[in-house]
Design an enzyme around this catalytic site. Structure first.
Site, PDB file in Angstrom:
ATOM      1  N   ASN A   8      -1.792  -5.043  -1.853  1.00 23.52           N
ATOM      2  CA  ASN A   8      -2.119  -5.415  -0.748  1.00 23.52           C
ATOM      3  C   ASN A   8      -0.840  -5.948   0.209  1.00 23.52           C
ATOM      4  O   ASN A   8       0.004  -5.163   0.497  1.00 23.52           O
ATOM      5  CB  ASN A   8      -2.830  -6.845  -0.844  1.00 23.52           C
ATOM      6  CG  ASN A   8      -3.594  -6.994   0.597  1.00 23.52           C
ATOM      7  OD1 ASN A   8      -3.753  -6.442   1.405  1.00 23.52           O
ATOM      8  ND2 ASN A   8      -3.862  -8.422   0.581  1.00 23.52           N
ATOM      9  N   GLY A  41      -0.678   0.499   5.516  1.00 23.12           N
ATOM     10  CA  GLY A  41      -0.601  -0.153   6.682  1.00 23.12           C
ATOM     11  C   GLY A  41      -1.658  -1.046   7.060  1.00 23.12           C
ATOM     12  O   GLY A  41      -1.703  -1.388   8.345  1.00 23.12           O
ATOM     13  N   GLY A  42      -2.459  -1.615   6.150  1.00 18.00           N
ATOM     14  CA  GLY A  42      -3.722  -2.314   6.304  1.00 18.00           C
ATOM     15  C   GLY A  42      -4.480  -1.693   7.344  1.00 18.00           C
ATOM     16  O   GLY A  42      -4.879  -0.574   7.266  1.00 18.00           O
ATOM     17  N   GLN A  78      -5.268  -9.055  -3.584  1.00 21.52           N
ATOM     18  CA  GLN A  78      -6.392  -8.465  -2.770  1.00 21.52           C
ATOM     19  C   GLN A  78      -7.464  -9.440  -2.660  1.00 21.52           C
ATOM     20  O   GLN A  78      -8.274  -9.012  -1.784  1.00 21.52           O
ATOM     21  CB  GLN A  78      -6.929  -7.279  -3.659  1.00 21.52           C
ATOM     22  CG  GLN A  78      -7.024  -6.043  -3.092  1.00 21.52           C
ATOM     23  CD  GLN A  78      -6.043  -5.162  -2.641  1.00 21.52           C
ATOM     24  OE1 GLN A  78      -5.714  -5.191  -1.221  1.00 21.52           O
ATOM     25  NE2 GLN A  78      -5.183  -4.987  -3.552  1.00 21.52           N
ATOM     26  N   THR A 112      -2.973   0.127  -3.616  1.00 22.69           N
ATOM     27  CA  THR A 112      -2.238  -1.049  -3.167  1.00 22.69           C
ATOM     28  C   THR A 112      -2.328  -2.344  -3.903  1.00 22.69           C
ATOM     29  O   THR A 112      -3.099  -2.428  -4.747  1.00 22.69           O
ATOM     30  CB  THR A 112      -2.925  -1.360  -1.897  1.00 22.69           C
ATOM     31  OG1 THR A 112      -2.301  -2.406  -1.029  1.00 22.69           O
ATOM     32  CG2 THR A 112      -4.410  -1.625  -1.962  1.00 22.69           C
ATOM     33  N   ASP A 119      -8.459  -9.924   1.080  1.00 27.29           N
ATOM     34  CA  ASP A 119      -9.169  -8.820   1.856  1.00 27.29           C
ATOM     35  C   ASP A 119     -10.459  -9.352   1.816  1.00 27.29           C
ATOM     36  O   ASP A 119     -11.370  -8.684   2.608  1.00 27.29           O
ATOM     37  CB  ASP A 119      -8.979  -7.348   1.241  1.00 27.29           C
ATOM     38  CG  ASP A 119      -7.677  -6.772   1.682  1.00 27.29           C
ATOM     39  OD1 ASP A 119      -7.101  -7.419   2.827  1.00 27.29           O
ATOM     40  OD2 ASP A 119      -7.472  -5.762   1.372  1.00 27.29           O
ATOM     41  N   SER A 126     -11.917  -2.962   2.182  1.00 22.64           N
ATOM     42  CA  SER A 126     -10.421  -2.265   2.490  1.00 22.64           C
ATOM     43  C   SER A 126     -10.420  -1.407   3.887  1.00 22.64           C
ATOM     44  O   SER A 126     -11.342  -1.293   4.399  1.00 22.64           O
ATOM     45  CB  SER A 126     -10.110  -1.349   1.184  1.00 22.64           C
ATOM     46  OG  SER A 126      -8.996  -0.598   1.609  1.00 22.64           O
ATOM     47  N   SER A 127      -9.236  -1.004   4.024  1.00 21.04           N
ATOM     48  CA  SER A 127      -9.231  -0.108   5.365  1.00 21.04           C
ATOM     49  C   SER A 127      -8.654   1.281   4.895  1.00 21.04           C
ATOM     50  O   SER A 127      -8.056   2.000   5.571  1.00 21.04           O
ATOM     51  CB  SER A 127      -8.231  -0.908   6.280  1.00 21.04           C
ATOM     52  OG  SER A 127      -8.599  -1.971   6.776  1.00 21.04           O
ATOM     53  N   THR A 157       0.868  -1.056  -0.219  1.00 22.46           N
ATOM     54  CA  THR A 157      -0.106  -0.091  -0.055  1.00 22.46           C
ATOM     55  C   THR A 157       0.649   1.375  -0.099  1.00 22.46           C
ATOM     56  O   THR A 157       1.830   1.232   0.512  1.00 22.46           O
ATOM     57  CB  THR A 157      -0.940   0.026   1.084  1.00 22.46           C
ATOM     58  OG1 THR A 157      -1.589  -1.121   1.390  1.00 22.46           O
ATOM     59  CG2 THR A 157      -2.023   1.317   0.941  1.00 22.46           C
TER      60      THR A 157
HETATM   61  N1  GLY Z   1      -5.311  -4.048   1.117  1.00 22.87           N
HETATM   62  C1  GLY Z   1      -5.264  -3.324   2.193  1.00 22.87           C
HETATM   63  C2  GLY Z   1      -6.349  -2.623   2.268  1.00 22.87           C
HETATM   64  O1  GLY Z   1      -7.206  -2.391   1.233  1.00 22.87           O
HETATM   65  O2  GLY Z   1      -6.794  -2.142   3.369  1.00 22.87           O
END
Ligand code: GLY
Length: 572
Positions: free
Chosen positions: A400, A472-473, A419, A398, A422, A451-452, A380
């Site tokens: 991922n 950072g996820g 991805q 990202t 996720d 996603s985050s 990301t």
């Molecule tokens: N792959 C990380 C996010 O989309 O949160």
């Protein structure tokens, strides 16, 4: 009032004394700003601004440059979200170019794959089944078509040059290579299955060192094709064929028709107020905005009601922050997914009434899913752009995990995302980031994984005051939240806001993470809190890029020192 004094005691215990001069990762300008996590990508964007491009032109060029210089994190094989402010029209636009699941991505397929994988590499993380249909290029093309002033070819050109002449390797890339090589050691079968990545970017076990120049002639070929012939080469032509071939050789089931069918979606941004500020952020399929606003709503009510005594020890602030995060991440797991496939209770989750209810309830008991290792921030990339006309872009993109699925679309050198991890591909089991995901995010054809990513713009008196986002996820959400609060609640400078100690809680596992050793008194307080709060031994957080807009017209660009980015400003 939840004021500077409290905050400085709580969060700024490790903040170095104010320096007389800005550190190199903070840049001031009156003419515009690009803050990316690669100095070369920021520079590319700043040069486009200097040549008269607007924030959208600069964002597109920055993103193409990141595809070259941050292969471990992002690129044409991934996807992302853009939140932007169009100054002339005084409106926001949110674009979703998140990956979509291929037609073959059924729940039954992933259940079978997961069961069959045993102790081998998890199929939602490594190999062809990890790959979602990339949306990155479609997103950039859509931004160019609707908001840019320069032709696509002109915006791709600096990235082609960077790929041909080479970019400078930094410690972040070196660490990411080591992390990927550790996977190859753990599962020796990866060396045979994913030889291209091993032999190219991973240097057959001897990755490039910081300071080395790394050329990417194969990616330059792909970028040149895109510049000369347009995005169809990627979604229908030779690059599409290369992606399909790579995914299928690596055990996946992508088809040409999957790529042809990829569509960018426009979404309605989420909005809420906090103190005298308005927060505008990304809606699903990112959970980022919902979690950010749910948390801020709770904290905002706390702030209105509680007169904290001085000092964190007697205050409920850390507890309130952690409890708010647990509520938000629990709701993320239960309720959020692709809004095109389910009706999501976004309005309720982001309402003040719901925050009142949560605050009154004041309890979340996590089930016992056990603790799990969170990966470090490698995948990301987020960047922010602001131009002199007042346009603002926050773009998070990202692939991922580190180098995504490890699958490379040859002969174009494009690392393909993972991805698919996720999604909920295995009910009740934590994903790569230790997140428990729910039914609303179940894998299925044409769906977009939750996603985050949290590109966010903060307004004061209807004008942008701050733009930020992170990599950072799940720690994206907590990093954006805390830097935002550090600036708008605790009046910190950008330097203080970025370097202050950060915490993270994601409901499950029931542990609080810090980015470094927490202040001893705070650690003690958390241990003795009721209920006690377990402190993880992992020291990790996200990586934030931000631009603050000062009243005198100064742009303050900041690239989180945790990753080595540098903002850049146009010379005029
Ligand atoms: N792959 C990380 C996010 O989309 O949160």
């Amino acid at each position: 009032m939840l004021s500077k004094r409290l905050c400085h005691l709580l969060l700024a215990a490790l903040v170095p004394a104010l320096l007389a001069a800005d550190p190199p990762w903070i840049v001031r300008s009156q003419t515009g700003m690009v803050a990316a996590d690669s100095p070369e990508a920021s520079q590319v964007g700043a040069e486009i601004l200097e040549q008269g491009g607007n924030a959208f032109d600069a964002a597109i060029a920055t993103s193409f440059a990141l595809a070259v210089a941050r292969p471990e994190s992002t690129g044409l094989g991934g996807g992302g979200f853009m939140l932007a402010y169009l100054a002339k029209e005084r409106r926001f636009v949110a674009l979703d170019f998140r990956e979509m699941a291929p037609a073959a991505a059924t729940r039954a397929r992933y259940e079978k794959l997961t069961t069959g994988a045993g102790d081998g590499p998890p199929p939602s993380i490594y190999g062809g089944n990890a790959v979602g249909i990339p949306g990155q290029l479609a997103g950039l093309v859509e931004i160019q078509r609707r908001f840019a002033t320069k032709p696509l070819a002109e915006l791709v050109e600096p990235a082609i040059r960077l790929a041909e002449t080479g970019f400078t390797v930094d410690e972040h890339l070196q660490r990411a290579c080591r992390e990927a090589l550790a996977d190859y050691t753990n599962w020796p079968q990866l060396k045979e299955r994913h030889a291209q990545l091993y032999e190219s970017l991973l240097g057959s076990g001897e990755p490039a060192k910081p300071g080395d120049k790394l050329k990417r002639p194969d990616l330059a070929k792909a970028l040149t094709l895109i510049a000369e012939q347009g995005p169809d080469v990627f979604y229908r032509g030779p690059i599409a064929a290369a992606i399909v071939r790579a995914v299928r050789i690596a055990g996946g089931e992508m088809m040409m028709i999957d790529l042809e069918g990829y569509r960018v979606r426009e979404r309605e941004p989420l909005r809420a107020t906090y103190g005298g500020y308005e927060i505008v952020t990304m809606p699903p399929p990112s959970s980022g905005g919902v979690c950010l606003l749910e948390t801020l709503n709770i904290l905002s009510l706390v702030r209105e009601r509680i007169q904290y005594p001085p000092g964190w020890r007697g205050s409920g602030y850390p507890r309130n922050l952690i409890q708010a995060l647990k509520h938000a991440f629990a709701d993320r797991a239960r309720w959020l997914g692709d809004p095109d496939f389910a009706s999501l209770p976004v309005q309720r989750l982001t309402s003040r009434a719901y925050a009142e209810e949560l605050l009154a309830r004041n309890a979340v008991t996590p089930d016992d899913f056990g603790s799990t290792q969170l990966p470090d921030d490698r995948g990301t990339s987020h960047f922010c752009v602001a131009d002199k006309d007042g346009n603002v872009v926050a773009l998070t993109e990202t692939i991922n995990g580190v180098f995504g699925s490890l699958v490379i679309a040859e002969p174009y050198g494009i690392p393909l995302n993972n991805q698919m991890d996720d999604f909920t591909t295995s009910a009740g089991k934590p994903n790569l980031f230790g997140l428990i995901q729910g039914e609303a995010n179940a894998v299925g054809p044409a769906k977009r994984p939750l996603s985050s990513m949290t590109p966010t713009i903060v307004l004061k008196d209807n004008r942008p005051a701050l733009v930020l986002g992170a990599s950072g996820g799940p720690r994206i959400i907590t990093s954006v939240l805390q830097v935002l609060l550090n600036v708008i609640e605790f009046d910190m400078s950008m330097e203080e806001a970025m370097t202050a100690v950060r915490l993270h809680h994601q409901w499950k596992p029931d542990e609080v993470y810090f980015d470094r050793e927490p202040p001893a008194e705070l650690a003690e307080w958390l241990k003795n809190a009721k209920p006690a709060c377990k402190i993880s031994t992992q020291r990790k957080t996200g990586v934030v890029q931000a631009i603050q807009f000062l009243d005198d017209g100064t742009f303050v660009g900041a690239s989180d020192p945790r990753r080595g980015g540098r903002p850049a400003a146009p010379a005029r």
